[in-house]
Design a protein around this motif. Structure first.
Motif, PDB file in Angstrom:
ATOM      1  N   ILE A  28      20.971  41.004  -7.797  1.00  0.00           N
ATOM      2  CA  ILE A  28      20.382  40.242  -8.909  1.00  0.00           C
ATOM      3  C   ILE A  28      19.256  39.317  -8.457  1.00  0.00           C
ATOM      4  O   ILE A  28      18.199  39.275  -9.071  1.00  0.00           O
ATOM      5  N   LEU A  29      19.492  38.573  -7.363  1.00  0.00           N
ATOM      6  CA  LEU A  29      18.549  37.509  -7.016  1.00  0.00           C
ATOM      7  C   LEU A  29      17.109  37.964  -6.777  1.00  0.00           C
ATOM      8  O   LEU A  29      16.192  37.391  -7.344  1.00  0.00           O
ATOM      9  N   PRO A  30      16.872  39.009  -5.960  1.00  0.00           N
ATOM     10  CA  PRO A  30      15.470  39.386  -5.710  1.00  0.00           C
ATOM     11  C   PRO A  30      14.738  39.778  -6.992  1.00  0.00           C
ATOM     12  O   PRO A  30      13.608  39.367  -7.217  1.00  0.00           O
ATOM     13  N   ASN A  31      15.420  40.521  -7.856  1.00  0.00           N
ATOM     14  CA  ASN A  31      14.811  40.947  -9.115  1.00  0.00           C
ATOM     15  C   ASN A  31      14.524  39.748 -10.006  1.00  0.00           C
ATOM     16  O   ASN A  31      13.448  39.631 -10.606  1.00  0.00           O
ATOM     17  N   PHE A  32      15.480  38.841 -10.045  1.00  0.00           N
ATOM     18  CA  PHE A  32      15.323  37.630 -10.861  1.00  0.00           C
ATOM     19  C   PHE A  32      14.140  36.806 -10.372  1.00  0.00           C
ATOM     20  O   PHE A  32      13.296  36.359 -11.148  1.00  0.00           O
ATOM     21  N   GLN A  35      10.892  38.519 -11.327  1.00  0.00           N
ATOM     22  CA  GLN A  35      10.582  38.439 -12.749  1.00  0.00           C
ATOM     23  C   GLN A  35      10.099  37.055 -13.152  1.00  0.00           C
ATOM     24  O   GLN A  35       9.325  36.922 -14.097  1.00  0.00           O
ATOM     25  N   SER A  36      10.589  36.016 -12.483  1.00  0.00           N
ATOM     26  CA  SER A  36      10.260  34.671 -12.944  1.00  0.00           C
ATOM     27  C   SER A  36       9.018  34.114 -12.260  1.00  0.00           C
ATOM     28  O   SER A  36       8.645  32.978 -12.482  1.00  0.00           O
ATOM     29  N   ARG A  37       8.365  34.929 -11.422  1.00  0.00           N
ATOM     30  CA  ARG A  37       7.095  34.463 -10.839  1.00  0.00           C
ATOM     31  C   ARG A  37       6.049  34.411 -11.938  1.00  0.00           C
ATOM     32  O   ARG A  37       6.049  35.231 -12.839  1.00  0.00           O
ATOM     33  N   PRO A  38       5.145  33.438 -11.863  1.00  0.00           N
ATOM     34  CA  PRO A  38       4.107  33.384 -12.889  1.00  0.00           C
ATOM     35  C   PRO A  38       3.264  34.655 -12.880  1.00  0.00           C
ATOM     36  O   PRO A  38       2.930  35.161 -11.815  1.00  0.00           O
ATOM     37  N   SER A  83       5.851  38.794 -25.103  1.00  0.00           N
ATOM     38  CA  SER A  83       5.982  37.805 -24.038  1.00  0.00           C
ATOM     39  C   SER A  83       6.561  38.418 -22.764  1.00  0.00           C
ATOM     40  O   SER A  83       7.371  39.331 -22.819  1.00  0.00           O
ATOM     41  N   LEU A  84       6.144  37.883 -21.621  1.00  0.00           N
ATOM     42  CA  LEU A  84       6.697  38.299 -20.327  1.00  0.00           C
ATOM     43  C   LEU A  84       7.381  37.088 -19.695  1.00  0.00           C
ATOM     44  O   LEU A  84       6.945  35.947 -19.899  1.00  0.00           O
ATOM     45  N   SER A  85       8.445  37.343 -18.931  1.00  0.00           N
ATOM     46  CA  SER A  85       9.198  36.220 -18.335  1.00  0.00           C
ATOM     47  C   SER A  85       8.282  35.291 -17.557  1.00  0.00           C
ATOM     48  O   SER A  85       8.388  34.077 -17.641  1.00  0.00           O
ATOM     49  N   GLU A  87       5.396  34.400 -17.891  1.00  0.00           N
ATOM     50  CA  GLU A  87       4.491  33.527 -18.638  1.00  0.00           C
ATOM     51  C   GLU A  87       5.116  32.165 -18.915  1.00  0.00           C
ATOM     52  O   GLU A  87       4.431  31.234 -19.314  1.00  0.00           O
ATOM     53  N   TYR A  88       6.436  32.078 -18.720  1.00  0.00           N
ATOM     54  CA  TYR A  88       7.113  30.802 -18.955  1.00  0.00           C
ATOM     55  C   TYR A  88       7.339  30.041 -17.652  1.00  0.00           C
ATOM     56  O   TYR A  88       8.077  29.074 -17.626  1.00  0.00           O
ATOM     57  N   ALA A  89       6.696  30.512 -16.560  1.00  0.00           N
ATOM     58  CA  ALA A  89       7.008  29.945 -15.246  1.00  0.00           C
ATOM     59  C   ALA A  89       6.805  28.436 -15.206  1.00  0.00           C
ATOM     60  O   ALA A  89       7.521  27.738 -14.496  1.00  0.00           O
ATOM     61  N   TYR A  90       5.849  27.908 -15.958  1.00  0.00           N
ATOM     62  CA  TYR A  90       5.584  26.463 -15.902  1.00  0.00           C
ATOM     63  C   TYR A  90       6.133  25.731 -17.119  1.00  0.00           C
ATOM     64  O   TYR A  90       5.801  24.581 -17.352  1.00  0.00           O
ATOM     65  N   ASP A  91       6.943  26.404 -17.931  1.00  0.00           N
ATOM     66  CA  ASP A  91       7.522  25.763 -19.113  1.00  0.00           C
ATOM     67  C   ASP A  91       8.852  25.120 -18.757  1.00  0.00           C
ATOM     68  O   ASP A  91       9.833  25.813 -18.504  1.00  0.00           O
ATOM     69  N   ARG A  92       8.877  23.806 -18.698  1.00  0.00           N
ATOM     70  CA  ARG A  92      10.142  23.109 -18.440  1.00  0.00           C
ATOM     71  C   ARG A  92      10.297  22.032 -19.475  1.00  0.00           C
ATOM     72  O   ARG A  92       9.593  21.045 -19.413  1.00  0.00           O
ATOM     73  N   PRO A  93      11.195  22.131 -20.456  1.00  0.00           N
ATOM     74  CA  PRO A  93      12.015  23.305 -20.721  1.00  0.00           C
ATOM     75  C   PRO A  93      11.197  24.345 -21.477  1.00  0.00           C
ATOM     76  O   PRO A  93      10.168  24.027 -22.040  1.00  0.00           O
ATOM     77  N   PHE A  94      11.680  25.600 -21.477  1.00  0.00           N
ATOM     78  CA  PHE A  94      11.010  26.621 -22.285  1.00  0.00           C
ATOM     79  C   PHE A  94      11.182  26.265 -23.758  1.00  0.00           C
ATOM     80  O   PHE A  94      12.123  25.565 -24.136  1.00  0.00           O
TER      81      PHE A  94
END
Lengths: 230, 308
Positions: A28-32, A35-38, A83-85, A87-94
């Motif tokens: 799970i971790l490498p894929n996750f 995916q969450s890279r900007p 939307s792609l995952s 694209e939310y890399a800098y959204d805190r919180p989304f």
């Protein structure tokens, strides 16, 4: 070994737990993480945009507006690419939202402009007949909180390595640098410079005067944020 | 007869009877509906197989006695025989492994469902259908399509009557108003109305040939703005001829690769605004990449029809 494990159910359970956990993490971790890279073209928010994002959250815009375009033809026709995952890399919180009383705003910067937002925030029904969105007139007088936005920038740059002052690859192959001030005064100056560009496209004389006097009304910040949603 | 078989027969009959009553007794009952018949067949098969399997194994427990070598270990007095694997079982095991390898390497990855894949197929199918259905439409039907696109995409700024909602956006019922002409003359323009960058200079770069190439004056700007806004009528014809005609044509309908049509809308002009966006006296208009070529053409036809 196996006989020993079969005779000791507790340690057998611990062993099973370890093996399954490890396999799960490796899967799970490498894929996750990937995916969450900007994605290319996603840049962190500038000070003014971040202040606008705070205004967006404070006024609960996300209660009626989602920021998540699903991969259906009917949605992408209306709102743009799904939307792609990353694209939310800098959204805190989304701010995905869970309900669309109003339209999705994920890419509103692509098809609305500063002057439209100004008219719309002042009197939504005046631009969109039948709109049930309330007017947000206080945004034209309340001052945006640039200091808090700067504090958040410092925090996320430090703890999450958000790349401020570093080149970020854009879709057309160029790079973009999102500046972060080195001090509170510098951050306010950067935000004001950005606010002047927004105010130049606005019509409200009070807002223009405020920006000319070095103040930043909330409306300028939230328009900067909405324009950045692309 | 063994009591076991007797019970088997009694239970089978009871269960089949119950199945028959519950189906035949209910509304609709046993009819020729294929789904009903399949369900009944399934129920009957289930009853028969269940009774057969239960009898087989209960019988085996009653009469079978195990043979073979016991393993050395035993667990709380329960032993285990070291018999050969049954052939049928071994073959099934092997086949399952082979199927598993195929499934994980080919079966699943190649045939698995993908949401994005379905979206792509949907979009491609829709685009093909749109293309086939609207490829040749012209005239009124094109204008109708343009109106529907306008009402979906453009009315939020230009209003449902395309009047610009009291100056909040351009009024599309006329080609251009005097204040816009004035704004463009004073500030120049860099809108890609021809499909490529062909900037118009600001007032310092506009000379009136009929006044000895002197820079355009305020009075002349007033006059020519009214002239252009009135559809090339009224005073200011000489200023227009001396200053604007070179790029926009003597009648204002534009010159290829030089200046756009400022007398009336045309499809090419509207398409370019939709492709590249625009910045004018009122504000900025974003580009609309999400419309396809036919929709842009239709919007052009609709907007052209508004001022005719």
């Amino acid at each position: 070994m196996f006989h020993w494990l079969e005779k000791h159910p507790f340690f057998f359970a611990v062993g099973v737990f370890l093996v399954i956990s490890f396999a799960g993490l490796v899967e799970i971790l490498p894929n996750f993480a990937q995916q969450s890279r900007p994605v290319i073209g996603t840049a962190p928010y500038s000070t003014l945009e971040l202040a606008g994002r705070h205004v967006y959250i404070a006024n609960s815009c996300n209660a009626c507006h989602s920021q998540l375009i699903r991969p259906f033809k009917s949605e992408t026709d209306r709102y743009g690419h799904y939307s792609l995952s990353g694209e939310y890399a800098y959204d805190r919180p989304f701010l995905w939202g869970s309900k669309r009383t109003g339209p999705d705003l994920m890419r509103v910067g692509n098809y609305r402009t500063t002057d439209w937002h100004e008219n719309h925030m002042k009197d939504p029904a005046g631009v969109v007949p039948g709109s049930i969105m309330p007017a947000y007139r206080w945004m034209f007088t309340n001052a945006a909180d640039i200091d808090t936005a700067f504090a958040e920038q410092l925090t996320i740059a430090e703890f999450f390595s958000v790349p401020y002052n570093k080149p970020i690859p854009m879709k057309d192959g160029s790079t973009k640098i999102v500046k972060m001030g080195g001090s509170v005064a510098e951050a306010n100056a950067l935000a004001l410079a950005e606010a002047k560009l927004i105010a130049a496209d606005m019509k409200d004389q009070d807002v223009k005067d405020a920006v000319a006097n070095g103040e930043i009304p909330e409306i300028v910040a939230i328009i900067a944020y909405l324009n950045s949603l692309k | 007869m063994n009591k076991l078989y007797l019970w088997g027969i009694i239970i089978t009959v009871l269960m089949l009877l119950f199945t028959y009553i519950s189906v035949a007794g209910s509304e609709g009952g046993l009819n020729d509906d294929i789904v009903n018949m399949l369900a009944i067949t399934g129920a009957v098969a289930l009853v028969l197989i269940t009774v057969f399997v239960v009898i087989k194994y209960v019988r085996q427990m009653q009469v079978d006695s195990a043979t073979g070598d016991l393993a050395d270990e035993n667990w709380d007095g329960i032993g285990e025989y070291k018999n050969e694997v049954p052939t049928g079982w071994a073959i099934t095991f092997l086949l399952t492994m082979i199927w598993g390898m195929w499934y994980w390497t080919v079966g699943y990855p190649v045939n698995s469902y993908s949401q994005i894949g379905e979206y792509n197929e949907d979009t491609a199918a829709h685009n093909a259908k749109f293309e086939a259905q609207y490829k040749d439409i012209t005239g009124d039907r094109l204008v109708e399509m343009g109106e529907s696109v306008f009402l979906a995409e453009c009315k939020v700024c230009h209003g449902i009557n395309a009047d610009g909602i009291d100056g909040k956006a351009a009024n599309l019922n006329i080609r251009i108003d005097a204040s816009s002409v004035k704004h463009v003359i004073e500030n120049g323009s860099n809108n890609q109305l021809l499909g490529f960058a062909m900037p118009m200079p600001d007032r310092n770069g506009l000379m009136n040939a009929n006044a000895g190439y002197a820079p355009i004056t305020d009075a002349e700007i007033e006059k020519v703005s009214a002239y252009v806004a009135n559809g090339m009528t009224g005073e200011g014809a000489d200023v227009y001829a001396g200053t604007c005609a070179m790029c926009h044509g003597a009648d204002g309908t534009g010159v290829d690769s030089m200046g756009p049509n400022i007398k009336k809308f045309d499809t090419a002009l509207v398409t370019n605004v939709l492709n590249f966006g625009k910045k004018g006296s009122i504000g900025a208009m974003p580009k609309f990449e999400r419309l396809n070529a036919k929709q842009k053409e239709a919007v052009g036809a609709y907007i052209t029809s508004l001022s005719e």
